[in-house]
Every structure is written in structure tokens, then in C-alpha cells.
Design a protein around this motif. Structure first.
Motif, short mmCIF file in Angstrom:
data_model
loop_
_atom_site.label_atom_id
_atom_site.label_comp_id
_atom_site.label_asym_id
_atom_site.label_seq_id
_atom_site.Cartn_x
_atom_site.Cartn_y
_atom_site.Cartn_z
N SER A 103 4.17 -5.25 1.59
CA SER A 103 5.11 -4.20 1.98
C SER A 103 6.18 -4.75 2.90
O SER A 103 5.96 -5.74 3.63
N GLN A 120 11.06 2.16 2.93
CA GLN A 120 9.71 1.62 2.96
C GLN A 120 9.34 1.19 1.56
O GLN A 120 9.36 2.00 0.62
N ASN A 178 6.47 -0.50 -0.75
CA ASN A 178 5.05 -0.85 -0.89
C ASN A 178 4.78 -1.39 -2.29
O ASN A 178 5.58 -1.20 -3.21
#
Length: 124
Positions: A17, A82, A84
């Protein structure tokens, strides 16, 4: 006029990540629709994710849906991405962009201001 500076890129292994940040300055930053785009070597720049000024509406490309999350903190004039479950095919230079329009657009031409980009490299 809006100035945008991305940060948070780097080298990560597949499955890992990263969180990218885009710090904005200038008038009325919080009123802009914000987008993240990316450009891999030899490919055209493509839309990744977008968020309207209030944060209440978001949009993702099919390739990142369910893995990436865009958010914003208008008090800090910052937009985040973000990321991931990263894959080698996510390797690219990532750019944030600001759009003064009302529509959450996936088109590069609709965005008025761009940052300089941050490199994301995902190793297999």
C-alpha cells in the motif's frame, strides 16, 4: 490560480500500500473538483479517481475500483489517494489535478491545474 504538489510516491512490492497526498494552495481550493491521474511509460495519461468539492461524490476507474480510495480534507487543502493491493501495472507517475467545473469529469481537458507528479513503482 491553484498550485498543487504531490507527495508519497515510492517503491513498493506487489500487494502493498501507499498513500499519496496532494497539497493545494491558492484561492478557493475547497471549491474545486479534484482528480488523480496516472501515466505509465509509453502510455497516455489516464483518469484514476476523482472527488467533488464536498467529498460527497467520488468516481473511480474500473482498474482501481475497490483497491484505491480518494478523499480530501478541505481544512488542510489536501487530497489523498490511498492505494491498496498494488499491482505492477499500477506503476506510473501519478498526478493530481484541479477542475473548477461542477461536473466530476474523467477527461484531462476538463482539469485546469496540475501538479508535477510523483512516481509510484510496484515490483513483482
Amino acid at each position: 490560480q491553484v498550485q498543487l504538489v504531490e507527495s508519497g510516491g515510492g517503491l513498493v512490492q506487489a500487494g502493498g500500500s501507499l498513500r499519496l497526498s496532494c497539497a493545494g494552495s491558492g484561492r478557493a481550493f475547497s471549491s474545486y473538483t479534484m482528480g488523480w491521474f496516472r501515466q505509465a511509460p509509453g502510455k497516455e495519461r489516464e483518469f484514476v479517481a476523482g472527488i467533488k468539492w464536498s467529498g460527497g461524490s467520488t468516481l473511480y476507474s474500473d482498474s482501481v475500483q475497490g483497491r484505491f480510495t480518494i478523499s480530501r480534507d478541505n481544512a488542510k487543502n489536501t487530497v489523498y489517494l490511498q492505494m491498496n493491493s498494488l499491482k505492477p501495472e499500477d506503476t506510473a507517475v501519478y498526478y493530481c489535478a484541479a477542475d473548477a467545473g461542477w461536473v466530476l469529469s474523467v477527461l484531462l481537458r476538463d482539469y485546469d491545474y496540475w501538479g508535477q507528479g510523483t512516481q509510484v513503482t510496484v515490483s513483482s
